[in-house]
Design a protein around this motif. Sequence first.
Motif, short mmCIF file in Angstrom:
data_model
loop_
_atom_site.label_atom_id
_atom_site.label_comp_id
_atom_site.label_asym_id
_atom_site.label_seq_id
_atom_site.Cartn_x
_atom_site.Cartn_y
_atom_site.Cartn_z
N TYR A 109 104.32 1.58 82.80
CA TYR A 109 104.19 0.98 80.96
C TYR A 109 103.13 2.17 81.36
O TYR A 109 102.56 2.97 79.94
CB TYR A 109 103.45 -0.49 81.38
CG TYR A 109 102.91 -0.11 80.18
CD1 TYR A 109 102.72 -0.91 78.50
CD2 TYR A 109 101.01 -0.52 80.25
CE1 TYR A 109 101.65 -1.05 77.37
CE2 TYR A 109 100.19 -1.12 79.02
CZ TYR A 109 100.22 -0.76 77.51
OH TYR A 109 99.65 -0.97 76.82
N GLU A 159 101.67 6.15 69.97
CA GLU A 159 101.86 5.54 70.51
C GLU A 159 100.57 4.50 69.85
O GLU A 159 99.73 4.78 70.77
CB GLU A 159 102.44 5.59 71.62
CG GLU A 159 103.40 6.34 72.25
CD GLU A 159 104.98 5.52 71.89
OE1 GLU A 159 104.73 4.81 70.84
OE2 GLU A 159 105.95 6.29 72.53
N GLY A 183 109.67 -6.61 76.81
CA GLY A 183 111.03 -7.59 75.63
C GLY A 183 112.11 -6.82 76.37
O GLY A 183 113.56 -7.78 75.59
N ALA A 184 112.09 -5.89 76.68
CA ALA A 184 113.40 -5.34 77.27
C ALA A 184 113.65 -5.69 78.79
O ALA A 184 115.07 -5.24 79.94
CB ALA A 184 113.36 -3.59 77.53
N TYR A 202 109.90 -10.68 76.04
CA TYR A 202 108.08 -10.02 75.43
C TYR A 202 107.81 -11.98 75.06
O TYR A 202 108.91 -12.67 74.41
CB TYR A 202 107.84 -9.50 74.51
CG TYR A 202 106.44 -10.06 73.54
CD1 TYR A 202 105.41 -8.92 74.74
CD2 TYR A 202 106.19 -10.12 72.62
CE1 TYR A 202 104.09 -9.49 73.94
CE2 TYR A 202 104.89 -10.17 71.90
CZ TYR A 202 103.72 -9.58 72.87
OH TYR A 202 103.18 -9.95 71.90
N GLN A 241 105.66 -4.25 73.95
CA GLN A 241 106.00 -5.28 72.89
C GLN A 241 107.76 -5.00 73.33
O GLN A 241 108.31 -5.47 74.09
CB GLN A 241 106.18 -5.65 71.59
CG GLN A 241 104.91 -6.41 71.79
CD GLN A 241 103.89 -6.44 70.77
OE1 GLN A 241 104.73 -5.83 69.61
NE2 GLN A 241 103.11 -7.76 69.86
N LYS A 242 107.65 -3.34 73.74
CA LYS A 242 109.15 -3.07 73.76
C LYS A 242 109.37 -2.85 75.28
O LYS A 242 110.67 -3.56 75.33
CB LYS A 242 108.69 -1.44 73.32
CG LYS A 242 110.30 -0.28 73.47
CD LYS A 242 110.00 0.78 73.01
CE LYS A 242 111.94 1.57 73.20
NZ LYS A 242 111.90 2.61 72.39
N MET A 243 108.36 -2.59 76.70
CA MET A 243 109.23 -2.91 77.45
C MET A 243 109.30 -4.19 77.63
O MET A 243 110.15 -4.56 78.83
CB MET A 243 107.65 -1.49 78.06
CG MET A 243 107.66 -0.37 77.73
SD MET A 243 107.20 0.67 79.39
CE MET A 243 107.56 0.92 80.90
N ALA A 249 102.32 -1.97 71.09
CA ALA A 249 103.76 -1.82 70.30
C ALA A 249 104.65 -1.43 71.66
O ALA A 249 105.78 -1.82 71.92
CB ALA A 249 103.89 -0.30 69.53
N VAL A 250 104.37 -0.72 72.40
CA VAL A 250 104.53 0.52 74.38
C VAL A 250 104.86 -0.82 75.50
O VAL A 250 106.22 -1.66 75.71
CB VAL A 250 103.91 0.48 74.84
CG1 VAL A 250 105.28 1.66 75.61
CG2 VAL A 250 103.69 2.35 73.31
#
Length: 679
Positions: free
Chosen positions: A559, A571, A582-583, A588, A578-580, A575-576
């Motif tokens: 991150y 960016e 979340g994966a 998340y 949440q995406k990372m 949001a970054v």
Amino acid sequence: MRKCMKPSSFFLPVTTASVATLLMLMLNQAAAQDAQRPLIPLLKAEDIPTLCDSTLTTLRKRVSALEKLSPAHAKDSKKVLTEWNDLQIAFEDLQGPVDILNNVSPDAKVRSTTEACLIDLNKLSTELFQNEKLYARFKAIQPVDPVEKKLRQDILYSFDDTGVSLAPEKRARMKAILDKLNELSQEFARNIRDNNQKLTFTPAEVQGMPEAYLARAKRDDKGNYLLGFDYPDYKPFMESADNSDARRRYQIAFANHGTPKNLPILKEAMDLRHEMATLFDLPSYADLVTRRRMVKNPQTVDKFLTEVQTAVTQLEIKEIEELRVFKSETLKTPLAETRLDRWDSEYWQQKIKQSRYKVDQEALRKYFPTDAAVPWILSVSSTLYGVEFKRVEVPVWHPDVQYYDVIDSSSKKRIAGIYLDLFPREGKYGHAAAWATRGVSTLAHRTPVSTLVTNFDRNGLNSDELETLVHEFGHVLHGVLSNTKYVTQAGTNVELDFVEAPSQMYEEWARRKESLTLLAGFCKSPCPTIDDALLQRLTAAHNYGRGIRYARQLLYAGYDMAIHNDKADQEQPLAVWQKMEGATPLGYVPGTEFPGQFGHLMGGYAAGYYGYMWSEVLALDMLSRYNGKLMNPEVGHLYRKDILSRGAEKPAGEMVSSFLGREPNSKAFFDEISGQRLH
């Protein structure tokens, strides 16, 4: 983490009448024989602005004098570097006390006024490293030995990285960016440190918590428990509270305790750092800063993180599935209907450790009483490194604070001083860290001072907290056992991706029999001894969860690099995240804003968090030099000579190679992740 500083003789609380006298003492420190004990002055809020302004004025005069060196001296490396050393000492003599008091003073007004002073000091630092005349001075000198050569190169890097060679308009913009980043860093830390919010939990919601924890917790008039964001409150709750909804509520609040204010601050910092890189025609902030570190470029970081990802991904998935199955079996719920949430992870890991290995972190506190653990690590350090620690009563900023002189065992001379500020209180820095409050300089007869700041339970430590104590004391030792000629090469002023290595290596002493069994000898009343059976269980418990643990570090490092890459200006930090996040297998957690309390990103580790794992590669490799005999003073003395005493006088890679007698490698690190490293 280190804080990652300084006065003279016996300083008493400062009064307005004594400010001028104090100032003279501080500014004359570099020229005076350090025959007396240097202590942190107990500054009053009303005196700090005057002291700060007067010091800044004097520092500017010193800069002017260095600019005007006679032609005969201008190319004399010894003269120029000595004058620079004196200037840095005078700078540090104000910065050190102000920085530590900003983080630990019980007086909110002191914390506020020191913050303003630190911002002004950082502005002066930027001015200093944009000074073309001084830059020319250092380019002109010819170093006479390897130490001078590296010092000159490091100084030139600092000038270059601050924009001295940029066109005037770009240089001015660089200064504005650096000044603003310093202000944002202070604001970000303040929003976390000064958040005194308390969460209310009913007696039913704290079921499972140890009696000692509940006995010391604050309660309201209805009998509910009031818990804040200090680690002695939060971490045991996440490990032991049976109520899943309560853990969820606490975790979300903890993740958000620097927001909503800190997310816009982080975004502004990201944009400013990206703009800074473009001033140098570089694609990203990560490119800008890694060129001065061991890795040299972001591509090396990305390759390393990919190797870690390959090592941990399947292990993390396996461990999470084990936790889910264990939860299903324990609660007697259908496996298909049982899920593991992020706020479940620490709780069910502890339950598995209790079930499989009979390790209860709360029960371990009786093995590691806090008032025994501290003298124990002092004794271990004494044996290994040939020093003694002498408790001395001196003026301190809070009654809990302890001070020790550090005495070299061979010469019997005092070589350093240490402050220990161990217990939580309102307004204090909330994690664990070591401040290099004052750096050594043999040229100026200057001895170092380090300050250890933690937030421990007064009654005892669990094994994780004992490891934290030893880790942070490793940073302290790096500061106080440094023996460098120049102050800017002292102690932890090494490459950022090496700075954690000495502390990470020292963690092993919190896990091994030959050191741990000594702790019982420091208990004021009899406490149980770590036997072979318990040690085996502790080792197994420590090893369990490696996949989850390293995967989380990988996420943090990834991150950090993602928000400092060449697309960072496009960016949004949340949001970054949440995406990372979340994966990841646990996903998340909706409503959480973790980046707003990720203090490393604003506290000097931007595009550098990978350094924790990079340093661990070197730490575990250096550990091999002990050949399984951790209490061997012969190797300890060699380590003191080759690593601790040298500070930044040599590149980190060269120091490690010298200590090991070979080039370092990553085998022990990846064996640690896979569980194959021999303990």
